[in-house]
Design a protein around this motif. Structure first.
Motif, mmCIF file in Angstrom:
data_model
loop_
_atom_site.group_PDB
_atom_site.id
_atom_site.type_symbol
_atom_site.label_atom_id
_atom_site.label_comp_id
_atom_site.label_asym_id
_atom_site.label_seq_id
_atom_site.Cartn_x
_atom_site.Cartn_y
_atom_site.Cartn_z
ATOM 1 N N PRO A 1 0.809 -1.222 0.000
ATOM 2 C CA PRO A 1 0.000 0.000 0.000
ATOM 3 C C PRO A 1 0.851 1.285 0.000
ATOM 4 O O PRO A 1 0.504 2.274 -0.647
ATOM 5 N N ILE A 2 1.978 1.250 0.682
ATOM 6 C CA ILE A 2 2.898 2.394 0.686
ATOM 7 C C ILE A 2 3.434 2.613 -0.730
ATOM 8 O O ILE A 2 3.465 3.738 -1.231
ATOM 9 N N LEU A 3 3.837 1.528 -1.370
ATOM 10 C CA LEU A 3 4.352 1.629 -2.743
ATOM 11 C C LEU A 3 3.266 2.102 -3.702
ATOM 12 O O LEU A 3 3.551 2.841 -4.648
ATOM 13 N N THR B 1 11.429 6.496 4.085
ATOM 14 C CA THR B 1 12.670 5.829 3.675
ATOM 15 C C THR B 1 12.601 5.429 2.198
ATOM 16 O O THR B 1 13.562 5.641 1.444
ATOM 17 N N ILE B 2 11.456 4.889 1.782
ATOM 18 C CA ILE B 2 11.309 4.493 0.384
ATOM 19 C C ILE B 2 11.303 5.726 -0.514
ATOM 20 O O ILE B 2 11.928 5.740 -1.572
ATOM 21 N N ASP B 3 10.628 6.789 -0.059
ATOM 22 C CA ASP B 3 10.583 8.037 -0.823
ATOM 23 C C ASP B 3 11.995 8.594 -1.027
ATOM 24 O O ASP B 3 12.343 9.056 -2.119
ATOM 25 N N GLU B 4 12.806 8.514 0.007
ATOM 26 C CA GLU B 4 14.191 8.982 -0.091
ATOM 27 C C GLU B 4 14.967 8.171 -1.131
ATOM 28 O O GLU B 4 15.740 8.722 -1.914
ATOM 29 N N ALA B 5 14.759 6.868 -1.158
ATOM 30 C CA ALA B 5 15.418 6.005 -2.138
ATOM 31 C C ALA B 5 14.959 6.355 -3.544
ATOM 32 O O ALA B 5 15.745 6.362 -4.498
ATOM 33 N N GLU C 1 0.849 4.211 -2.994
ATOM 34 C CA GLU C 1 0.770 5.670 -2.808
ATOM 35 C C GLU C 1 1.919 6.364 -3.537
ATOM 36 O O GLU C 1 1.713 7.363 -4.221
ATOM 37 N N LEU C 2 3.117 5.833 -3.366
ATOM 38 C CA LEU C 2 4.292 6.434 -4.009
ATOM 39 C C LEU C 2 4.217 6.301 -5.530
ATOM 40 O O LEU C 2 4.642 7.194 -6.253
ATOM 41 N N ARG C 3 3.653 5.216 -6.009
ATOM 42 C CA ARG C 3 3.483 5.029 -7.454
ATOM 43 C C ARG C 3 2.646 6.168 -8.032
ATOM 44 O O ARG C 3 2.942 6.701 -9.095
ATOM 45 N N LYS C 4 1.611 6.561 -7.312
ATOM 46 C CA LYS C 4 0.759 7.657 -7.771
ATOM 47 C C LYS C 4 1.544 8.972 -7.843
ATOM 48 O O LYS C 4 1.379 9.746 -8.781
ATOM 49 N N GLU C 5 2.412 9.195 -6.868
ATOM 50 C CA GLU C 5 3.212 10.426 -6.826
ATOM 51 C C GLU C 5 4.271 10.458 -7.928
ATOM 52 O O GLU C 5 4.579 11.508 -8.465
ATOM 53 N N LYS D 1 10.328 -1.122 4.848
ATOM 54 C CA LYS D 1 10.685 0.252 5.207
ATOM 55 C C LYS D 1 9.438 1.114 5.227
ATOM 56 O O LYS D 1 8.427 0.788 4.612
ATOM 57 N N ASP D 2 9.528 2.246 5.918
ATOM 58 C CA ASP D 2 8.399 3.172 5.957
ATOM 59 C C ASP D 2 8.391 4.049 4.708
ATOM 60 O O ASP D 2 9.336 4.026 3.910
ATOM 61 N N LYS D 3 7.339 4.818 4.541
ATOM 62 C CA LYS D 3 7.156 5.629 3.339
ATOM 63 C C LYS D 3 8.297 6.626 3.145
ATOM 64 O O LYS D 3 8.799 6.794 2.037
#
Length: 191
Positions: A99-101, A183-187, A103-107, A179-181
């Motif tokens: 689910p975190i991924l 940390t993944i966003d930073e990557a 959300e990030l996929r949309k961004e 990892k949390d959102k």
């Protein structure tokens, strides 16, 4: 007579154990054992390659299968920043991270391609994986690792595992645990 044989046997056995125990307490034997154990562990670890060892290398050209049973290769994603995600529907850590991924996929949908690859292990099937994405409203394209070539080529030993590949096809980062959102966003920003 039988009792004396038993006593003699027990005495020999007990004496042998004392000699062995005294030998194991010797500082030189102890440090040799530790040294040997460390060397063995290092040798074993050095032989087992991990996904993180691939950072800086070119993404292997592996074949994955789409929801409609067509083949795609990692070469099809070259020229795009891509995040490959090894996962399975039964995996609690994957259930937490997908689910975190999503959300990030949309961004990042305009700049980064997300390629979740369903590993068909421990009873996982394409039907179960595809249904999981649909039932949980995860808006990913479905891909599976039918012949385990993705898993083998990328040395995946645990899931979830994320592999961050730049537009030139080089592996830039690997995250092989939850990892949390942030940390993944930073990557993703580092891609």
């Amino acid at each position: 007579m039988k009792n004396s044989k038993k006593i003699l046997s027990c005495s020999i056995l007990f004496g042998s154990m004392l000699v062995l125990a005294a030998g194991c307490q010797s500082p030189s034997t102890s440090s040799t054992t530790t040294s040997t154990a460390t060397t063995t562990a290092t040798t074993t670890t050095a032989k087992e390659k991990r996904t993180t060892d691939l950072i800086g290398e070119t993404m292997p050209n592996v074949t994955i299968i789409t929801a409609d049973s067509k083949e795609k290769t990692s070469a099809d994603f070259k020229g795009k920043k891509t995040v490959y995600v090894a996962w399975a529907s039964w995996c609690p850590d994957c259930q937490q991270e997908l689910p975190i991924l999503n959300e990030l996929r949309k961004e990042y949908q305009d700049t980064i391609e997300f390629v979740p690859v369903n590993l068909l292990v421990k009873g996982e099937t394409p039907e179960k994986g595809h249904a999981y994405l649909k039932d949980n409203q995860l808006e990913f394209n479905y891909y599976s690792d039918k012949d385990k070539n993705f898993q083998k080529a990328l040395e995946i030993h645990s899931i979830p595992t994320m592999i961050f590949v730049d537009q030139d096809g080089k592996i830039k980062n690997v995250i092989d645990d939850v990892k949390d959102k942030a940390t993944i966003d930073e990557a993703l920003k580092g891609l």
